[in-house]
Write a protein that holds these residues in place. Sequence first.
Motif, PDB file in Angstrom:
ATOM      1  N   ALA A 273       1.111  -1.014   0.161  1.00  0.00           N
ATOM      2  CA  ALA A 273       0.053   0.066   0.318  1.00  0.00           C
ATOM      3  C   ALA A 273       1.279   0.973   0.071  1.00  0.00           C
ATOM      4  CB  ALA A 273      -0.953  -0.168   1.246  1.00  0.00           C
ATOM      5  N   PRO A 274       1.494   1.795  -0.840  1.00  0.00           N
ATOM      6  CA  PRO A 274       2.740   2.689  -0.719  1.00  0.00           C
ATOM      7  C   PRO A 274       1.294   3.924  -1.053  1.00  0.00           C
ATOM      8  CG  PRO A 274       2.454   1.570  -3.423  1.00  0.00           C
ATOM      9  CD  PRO A 274       1.905   0.911  -2.421  1.00  0.00           C
ATOM     10  N   GLY A 275       1.449   5.075  -0.684  1.00  0.00           N
ATOM     11  CA  GLY A 275       1.141   6.526  -0.942  1.00  0.00           C
ATOM     12  C   GLY A 275       0.361   6.943   1.159  1.00  0.00           C
ATOM     13  N   ALA A 276       0.579   8.073   0.998  1.00  0.00           N
ATOM     14  CA  ALA A 276       0.366   8.855   1.560  1.00  0.00           C
ATOM     15  C   ALA A 276      -0.885   8.580   3.177  1.00  0.00           C
ATOM     16  CB  ALA A 276       0.512  10.649   1.888  1.00  0.00           C
ATOM     17  N   GLY A 277      -0.634   8.057   4.229  1.00  0.00           N
ATOM     18  CA  GLY A 277      -1.412   7.595   4.824  1.00  0.00           C
ATOM     19  C   GLY A 277      -2.495   6.224   4.053  1.00  0.00           C
ATOM     20  N   SER A 278      -1.314   5.839   3.431  1.00  0.00           N
ATOM     21  CA  SER A 278      -2.492   4.198   3.347  1.00  0.00           C
ATOM     22  C   SER A 278      -1.812   3.158   4.250  1.00  0.00           C
ATOM     23  CB  SER A 278      -1.805   3.583   2.244  1.00  0.00           C
ATOM     24  OG  SER A 278      -2.373   4.811   0.984  1.00  0.00           O
ATOM     25  N   GLN A 279      -3.061   2.655   4.581  1.00  0.00           N
ATOM     26  CA  GLN A 279      -2.490   1.779   5.786  1.00  0.00           C
ATOM     27  C   GLN A 279      -1.901   0.961   5.037  1.00  0.00           C
ATOM     28  OE1 GLN A 279      -4.596   1.267   8.676  1.00  0.00           O
ATOM     29  NE2 GLN A 279      -3.365  -0.251   9.089  1.00  0.00           N
ATOM     30  N   PRO A 280      -0.916   0.114   5.649  1.00  0.00           N
ATOM     31  CA  PRO A 280       0.019  -0.556   5.394  1.00  0.00           C
ATOM     32  C   PRO A 280      -0.413  -2.398   5.852  1.00  0.00           C
ATOM     33  CG  PRO A 280       0.779   0.322   7.664  1.00  0.00           C
ATOM     34  CD  PRO A 280      -0.542   0.560   6.739  1.00  0.00           C
ATOM     35  N   PRO A 281      -0.643  -3.604   4.795  1.00  0.00           N
ATOM     36  CA  PRO A 281      -0.662  -4.354   5.365  1.00  0.00           C
ATOM     37  C   PRO A 281      -0.253  -5.141   6.389  1.00  0.00           C
ATOM     38  CG  PRO A 281       1.177  -4.611   3.309  1.00  0.00           C
ATOM     39  CD  PRO A 281       1.075  -3.306   3.726  1.00  0.00           C
ATOM     40  N   GLU A 282       1.297  -5.142   7.206  1.00  0.00           N
ATOM     41  CA  GLU A 282       1.395  -5.142   8.076  1.00  0.00           C
ATOM     42  C   GLU A 282       1.994  -3.345   8.683  1.00  0.00           C
ATOM     43  OE1 GLU A 282       1.631  -8.264   9.809  1.00  0.00           O
ATOM     44  OE2 GLU A 282       3.971  -7.347  11.271  1.00  0.00           O
ATOM     45  N   LEU A 283       1.481  -3.356  10.106  1.00  0.00           N
ATOM     46  CA  LEU A 283       1.621  -2.238  10.575  1.00  0.00           C
ATOM     47  C   LEU A 283       3.172  -2.734  11.722  1.00  0.00           C
ATOM     48  CD1 LEU A 283       1.898   0.718  11.338  1.00  0.00           C
ATOM     49  CD2 LEU A 283       0.344  -0.313  12.886  1.00  0.00           C
ATOM     50  N   ALA A 284       4.574  -2.694  10.734  1.00  0.00           N
ATOM     51  CA  ALA A 284       5.864  -3.300  11.512  1.00  0.00           C
ATOM     52  C   ALA A 284       6.569  -2.608  12.196  1.00  0.00           C
ATOM     53  CB  ALA A 284       6.533  -3.873  10.432  1.00  0.00           C
TER      54      ALA A 284
ATOM     55  N   THR B 202       1.196   9.352   9.549  1.00  0.00           N
ATOM     56  CA  THR B 202      -0.254   9.398   9.436  1.00  0.00           C
ATOM     57  C   THR B 202      -1.209   8.039   9.969  1.00  0.00           C
ATOM     58  OG1 THR B 202      -0.091  11.035   8.258  1.00  0.00           O
ATOM     59  CG2 THR B 202      -2.023  10.218   8.293  1.00  0.00           C
ATOM     60  N   VAL B 203      -0.197   7.326   9.441  1.00  0.00           N
ATOM     61  CA  VAL B 203      -1.076   5.425   9.947  1.00  0.00           C
ATOM     62  C   VAL B 203      -0.982   5.671  11.287  1.00  0.00           C
ATOM     63  CG1 VAL B 203       0.103   3.394   9.897  1.00  0.00           C
ATOM     64  CG2 VAL B 203       0.111   4.877   7.399  1.00  0.00           C
ATOM     65  N   LEU B 204      -0.475   5.928  11.878  1.00  0.00           N
ATOM     66  CA  LEU B 204      -0.405   5.859  13.457  1.00  0.00           C
ATOM     67  C   LEU B 204      -1.072   6.725  14.381  1.00  0.00           C
ATOM     68  CD1 LEU B 204       3.481   5.378  14.600  1.00  0.00           C
ATOM     69  CD2 LEU B 204       1.683   4.053  15.451  1.00  0.00           C
TER      70      LEU B 204
ATOM     71  N   TYR C  99      13.436   2.558   5.622  1.00  0.00           N
ATOM     72  CA  TYR C  99      12.044   3.366   5.350  1.00  0.00           C
ATOM     73  C   TYR C  99      10.283   3.202   4.863  1.00  0.00           C
ATOM     74  CZ  TYR C  99      14.612   7.372   7.066  1.00  0.00           C
ATOM     75  OH  TYR C  99      15.573   8.105   8.049  1.00  0.00           O
ATOM     76  N   PRO C 100       9.199   3.174   6.207  1.00  0.00           N
ATOM     77  CA  PRO C 100       8.312   2.511   5.728  1.00  0.00           C
ATOM     78  C   PRO C 100       7.577   2.802   3.915  1.00  0.00           C
ATOM     79  CG  PRO C 100       8.185   3.116   7.745  1.00  0.00           C
ATOM     80  CD  PRO C 100       9.428   3.608   7.205  1.00  0.00           C
ATOM     81  N   TYR C 101       8.137   3.864   3.629  1.00  0.00           N
ATOM     82  CA  TYR C 101       6.992   4.531   2.501  1.00  0.00           C
ATOM     83  C   TYR C 101       7.751   3.766   1.319  1.00  0.00           C
ATOM     84  CZ  TYR C 101       4.699   7.020  -0.968  1.00  0.00           C
ATOM     85  OH  TYR C 101       3.668   7.214  -1.563  1.00  0.00           O
TER      86      TYR C 101
END
Length: 390
Positions: A9-20, A56-58, A268-270
Motif C-alpha cells: 500500500a504505497p501512498g500517504a496515509g495508506s494503511q499498510p498490510p503489516e504495521l511493523a 499518519t498511519v499511526l 523507510y516504510p514508504y
Amino acid sequence: MDAVRNPFAPGAGSQPPELAGREEIITAADTALQRVLLGRPAQSQMLMGLRGVGKTVLLNKIEQLAEEHGYFTSFIEAPEDRKLVDLLYPKIHQVLRKMSVVESAKASTHVAMRALRSFASAFKISVGDFEVSVDPEPGVADSGNLEFDLTELFLKVGDAAKAAGRGWAILIDEVQYLSPDELGALIVAIHRINQKALPVLLFGAGLPAIAALSGDAKSYSERLFIFPKVDALSHDDAAGAIRQPIEDEGETIDENLLEKIVVLTQGYPYFLQEWGYQVWNASERSPITVECIESAGKEALRRLDDGFFKVRIDRLTPKEKEYVIAMAKLGAGPFRSSEVADVLGEKLTTLGPRRAQIIAKGMIYSPAHGDIAFTVPMFDEYLKRHWIKD
Ligand SMILES: Nc1ncnc2c1ncn2[C@@H]1O[C@H](COP(=O)(O)OP(=O)(O)O)[C@@H](O)[C@H]1O
Ligand SMILES: [Mg+2]
C-alpha cells in the motif's frame, strides 16, 4: 503475479498490510487512553519523524483504538495556510452533537455548545453549515485570547465527555504547520484538562522540529507530552514488513531479495511499500526472487521520483531549489548552515530568510542550532538523480 491481490500500500496515509515495529508506540497510546478514562493521569503524545515513516498511519491507528475504548474522536490535519480554529470548530461541533444524544450529558453539552458559539464569534469563524442554534454564553471563551478561550472551550467539552461517561481524543496531523500561538494554546488547554482530570487526550504528529517548537511554546510541554520518535524500521521489522504480507497471501519471497530491499530502502516504510508493490508485480510467480530486482527497482524509483519526491520539490521557488540542491551536493546531512552558504558562495545572514521559508514549507528542518537537514529521507539522492549534473 496477480496485481489484484498485491497486498502492498504505497501512498500517504495508506494503511499498510503489516504495521511493523510500532508496538511500543501503540501500547503507550492504548495505555494512556485507558488510564484517562479511569480518571488517572496520562501524557498526551507528539509523534515525531521524517516524511514517509508512518506517522499518519499511526495517528489513524490511535484514533481507531480510541473509538474502541468509547472515545469521541476529532481528527484534524493542521492547515498550512488557514487558522486552526477554523478547522477545530466544525469538529467540536460534530463531537458535541454526538454527545448531546447521551441522556446524562444533555445539560453539559448545552453549556459546551454555548461556549462554542461564543468562541466562534470571538474568532470570527465563518460557521456556514455548522450554525449553532444556541445563544452564546457571554464571558465564556469569548475574550479573543486564543490560549484563554481554547482552554475554556476544551474544559467545557471535557465536562460534557465526562458526563457522557466517555472520552474525547483530538488527533492533529502535520503539527509543524501550527503557529507558535496555536501550539501554545493547545498545550495550555491540555495542561488545564490534565489538572482537572478530564477524559481528554491530544495526539499530534509532525516533523522532528516540533519538540523544539512546543518547547518554545510552553516550557512545561516536556512534562505534559511524550515525544515518541517514529523512525526507519529496524532490519528485522523492515524484512517483516515485506515478508509477512506476501506470506499472508500464501506466497513466498527469497531471503536474498528481502535483504537487498531492506538495504536499498534503509528501512523507510514508504519505500518498503513501494518496493514490495513492485517486486510482487514484476514476478511471474512465487517465490519472488532477485531476478525481478532490476525491473522492479526501476519502476519503484520512477514512481517515487514522480510522486513522493516530486510533490516536495515542486513547492519550492527557483531560489529555494538552489538552496536544497546545494545541500544535496554536500550529501545526506545534517549539515551546518554555513557549509550550505559556502557551496552557494553567499553570506550566511543573507540566506537566513530563504532557509526560513523552506523550513516553513516543511522541506528542511533544523535538528540543532545552526544545523539543517532534509525532512524527506534520501532526498539528496533524488536531487542527484534529477537536478544535479555531473
Ligand atoms: N509500520 C509500518 N510498516 C510498514 N509500512 C508502513 C508502516 N507505517 C507506514 N507504512 C507505509 O508507509 C507509507 C507512509 O505512511 P504515512 O503514515 O503516510 O507516513 P508519514 O505520515 O510519516 O509521512 C504508507 O504507504 C504506509 O502504508
Ligand atoms: Mg503524514
